[in-house]
Motif scaffolding. Structure first.
Motif, PDB file in Angstrom:
ATOM      1  N   ASP A   3      28.099  42.053  34.721  1.00  0.00           N
ATOM      2  CA  ASP A   3      27.504  42.904  35.746  1.00  0.00           C
ATOM      3  C   ASP A   3      27.643  42.298  37.137  1.00  0.00           C
ATOM      4  O   ASP A   3      26.837  42.566  38.027  1.00  0.00           O
ATOM      5  N   ALA A   4      28.688  41.476  37.356  1.00  0.00           N
ATOM      6  CA  ALA A   4      28.850  40.772  38.626  1.00  0.00           C
ATOM      7  C   ALA A   4      28.942  41.752  39.792  1.00  0.00           C
ATOM      8  O   ALA A   4      28.334  41.522  40.855  1.00  0.00           O
ATOM      9  N   PHE A   5      29.701  42.830  39.614  1.00  0.00           N
ATOM     10  CA  PHE A   5      29.868  43.778  40.714  1.00  0.00           C
ATOM     11  C   PHE A   5      28.547  44.470  41.040  1.00  0.00           C
ATOM     12  O   PHE A   5      28.175  44.593  42.222  1.00  0.00           O
ATOM     13  N   ARG A   7      25.529  43.439  40.549  1.00  0.00           N
ATOM     14  CA  ARG A   7      24.624  42.479  41.182  1.00  0.00           C
ATOM     15  C   ARG A   7      24.996  42.267  42.651  1.00  0.00           C
ATOM     16  O   ARG A   7      24.128  42.126  43.518  1.00  0.00           O
ATOM     17  N   TYR A   8      26.281  42.238  42.922  1.00  0.00           N
ATOM     18  CA  TYR A   8      26.767  42.069  44.290  1.00  0.00           C
ATOM     19  C   TYR A   8      26.351  43.245  45.156  1.00  0.00           C
ATOM     20  O   TYR A   8      25.826  43.065  46.272  1.00  0.00           O
ATOM     21  N   VAL A   9      26.554  44.468  44.672  1.00  0.00           N
ATOM     22  CA  VAL A   9      26.199  45.668  45.425  1.00  0.00           C
ATOM     23  C   VAL A   9      24.696  45.686  45.718  1.00  0.00           C
ATOM     24  O   VAL A   9      24.260  45.988  46.838  1.00  0.00           O
ATOM     25  N   TYR A  10      23.906  45.333  44.712  1.00  0.00           N
ATOM     26  CA  TYR A  10      22.449  45.317  44.888  1.00  0.00           C
ATOM     27  C   TYR A  10      22.036  44.262  45.918  1.00  0.00           C
ATOM     28  O   TYR A  10      21.194  44.513  46.776  1.00  0.00           O
ATOM     29  N   GLY A  11      22.636  43.089  45.840  1.00  0.00           N
ATOM     30  CA  GLY A  11      22.295  42.018  46.756  1.00  0.00           C
ATOM     31  C   GLY A  11      22.683  42.314  48.196  1.00  0.00           C
ATOM     32  O   GLY A  11      22.061  41.792  49.137  1.00  0.00           O
ATOM     33  N   MET A  12      23.709  43.131  48.383  1.00  0.00           N
ATOM     34  CA  MET A  12      24.198  43.456  49.726  1.00  0.00           C
ATOM     35  C   MET A  12      23.524  44.681  50.322  1.00  0.00           C
ATOM     36  O   MET A  12      23.723  44.992  51.503  1.00  0.00           O
ATOM     37  N   SER A  22      38.267  49.199  43.564  1.00  0.00           N
ATOM     38  CA  SER A  22      38.962  49.865  42.467  1.00  0.00           C
ATOM     39  C   SER A  22      38.371  49.468  41.119  1.00  0.00           C
ATOM     40  O   SER A  22      37.682  48.447  40.985  1.00  0.00           O
ATOM     41  N   ASP A  23      38.640  50.298  40.099  1.00  0.00           N
ATOM     42  CA  ASP A  23      38.173  49.978  38.744  1.00  0.00           C
ATOM     43  C   ASP A  23      38.726  48.635  38.287  1.00  0.00           C
ATOM     44  O   ASP A  23      38.025  47.852  37.637  1.00  0.00           O
ATOM     45  N   HIS A  24      39.981  48.399  38.626  1.00  0.00           N
ATOM     46  CA  HIS A  24      40.604  47.123  38.248  1.00  0.00           C
ATOM     47  C   HIS A  24      39.851  45.948  38.863  1.00  0.00           C
ATOM     48  O   HIS A  24      39.547  44.960  38.178  1.00  0.00           O
ATOM     49  N   ASP A  25      39.525  46.057  40.171  1.00  0.00           N
ATOM     50  CA  ASP A  25      38.824  44.966  40.848  1.00  0.00           C
ATOM     51  C   ASP A  25      37.378  44.838  40.377  1.00  0.00           C
ATOM     52  O   ASP A  25      36.805  43.742  40.382  1.00  0.00           O
ATOM     53  N   ARG A  26      36.789  45.962  39.949  1.00  0.00           N
ATOM     54  CA  ARG A  26      35.428  45.866  39.412  1.00  0.00           C
ATOM     55  C   ARG A  26      35.415  45.061  38.113  1.00  0.00           C
ATOM     56  O   ARG A  26      34.500  44.274  37.880  1.00  0.00           O
ATOM     57  N   ARG A  27      36.433  45.268  37.306  1.00  0.00           N
ATOM     58  CA  ARG A  27      36.483  44.550  36.018  1.00  0.00           C
ATOM     59  C   ARG A  27      36.707  43.061  36.217  1.00  0.00           C
ATOM     60  O   ARG A  27      36.187  42.243  35.450  1.00  0.00           O
ATOM     61  N   ARG A  28      37.469  42.694  37.241  1.00  0.00           N
ATOM     62  CA  ARG A  28      37.756  41.281  37.506  1.00  0.00           C
ATOM     63  C   ARG A  28      37.018  40.779  38.746  1.00  0.00           C
ATOM     64  O   ARG A  28      37.436  39.841  39.408  1.00  0.00           O
ATOM     65  N   PHE A  29      35.892  41.397  39.018  1.00  0.00           N
ATOM     66  CA  PHE A  29      35.196  41.148  40.276  1.00  0.00           C
ATOM     67  C   PHE A  29      34.747  39.691  40.394  1.00  0.00           C
ATOM     68  O   PHE A  29      34.310  39.066  39.423  1.00  0.00           O
TER      69      PHE A  29
END
Length: 333
Positions: A3-5, A7-12, A22-29
């Motif tokens: 859930d790294a992405f 958590r990042y969105v929530y923190g920001m 992108s979906d790709h970047d969300r998976r490897r965020f």
């Protein structure tokens, strides 16, 4: 972390709205940050995937972050600053008034930034005129700001809060001058900028000498400090000039080498040449003029024969070594 992405969105959320990932970047965020916070502002470095960072009217209503964002991004950026289209090449210096809407599409988050509270920012750097301002990376002013911003971020963790705050104020004054929004600086502001230039220059000189590189050209020092030679010379006027300062530091390092040698090895001549002096006699004259005694009178540092030394440093030795590491009295406000 799965859930790294999220958590990042929530923190920001109270700072920037995050979109365009992108979906790709969300998976490897991934997101890597380091920050130093003081009452004078927060300075830090961030590294993450391609994304858009926005301060929308909704963000501004809920955000308690207000002031100036001064940043250098190593990736290209396109965006909007309160209705004005903005483009920045990699390495450009950018200004954002955090009370105004803005959006930045970053090809990659790889940036160094200063967030300074509004009350401490020169008024000329705030408001619609400065909001979204971009300085091209090859502009002399941008190079100077980048050198100071990146240098401060890298050193901030090793500085006191007072030193960080003084450096932030010098950086803000420099930004006001280099962006052209402040036409004239007060004498106290000029002095603050010159202290900042000296700090950068001295750190470079000390690093070179510690590495055994005694041949230091003024052009190299000016480039490391992000200024012209003329600006460098003015910054060192009160210290007798930059050449005198470099000579003094070479002599100090040579004296340390004399104290640390074993017996008569290395020789005085070896040390003279290692620190860039034309000859042993030239070194001796300069050394005596600076310290009041000749190099041959410097005794190697060694314990008395009747004292047994165990392995490892002792407390006073650590203190003395720290004191030796101080090149001179620090520049103060």
């Amino acid at each position: 972390m799965p859930d790294a992405f999220e958590r990042y969105v929530y923190g920001m959320a109270d700072f920037y709205e995050v979109s365009g990932v992108s979906d790709h970047d969300r998976r490897r965020f991934f997101n890597k940050t380091r920050t130093t916070a003081t009452d004078g502002g927060v300075i830090g470095y961030g590294l993450s995937v391609r994304q858009t960072l926005s301060r929308t009217p909704a963000t501004l209503r809920r955000s308690e972050v207000d002031g100036l964002n001064l940043s250098v991004s190593r990736a290209a950026m396109v965006g909007d600053a309160d209705g004005r289209s903005v483009r920045a090449a990699p390495g450009a210096v950018q200004l954002r008034d955090l009370s105004l809407p803005a959006a930045s599409r970053l090809e990659m988050v790889d940036l160094t930034a200063l967030i300074a509270p509004r009350a401490l920012v020169p008024a000329c750097l705030l408001g619609r005129d400065a909001h979204g301002a971009v300085m091209a990376p090859d502009a002399p002013g941008a190079r100077l700001l980048t050198a100071h911003l990146v240098g401060l971020e890298e050193l901030a963790a090793d500085l006191t809060d007072d030193e960080v705050e003084a450096s932030i104020q010098a950086l803000l004054l420099l930004a006001a001058r280099m962006t052209g929004f402040a036409v004239r600086l007060a004498p106290t502001e000029v002095a603050a900028l010159q202290r900042s230039v000296r700090r950068q220059a001295k750190a470079f000189i000390e690093t070179r000498l510690a590495a055994g590189e005694a041949g230091i050209a003024n052009d190299e020092v000016a480039k490391a400090a992000g200024v012209s030679r003329a600006t460098l010379y003015r910054a060192f006027d009160e210290e007798g000039g930059v050449n005198r300062y470099i000579q003094d530091r070479r002599l100090h390092h040579a004296r340390r080498a004399l104290r640390q040698r074993s017996g008569l090895t290395p020789t005085i001549a070896d040390i003279a040449y290692a620190y860039g002096f034309a000859s042993p006699s030239h070194f001796s004259r300069q050394f005596r003029a600076r310290f009041g005694y000749s190099p041959s009178e410097v005794e190697p540092l060694s314990p008395p024969r009747d004292v047994s030394m165990s392995d490892g440093p002792i407390r006073h030795e650590i203190l003395v070594q720290w004191l030796k590491s101080l090149p001179d009295a620090p520049d103060v406000a």
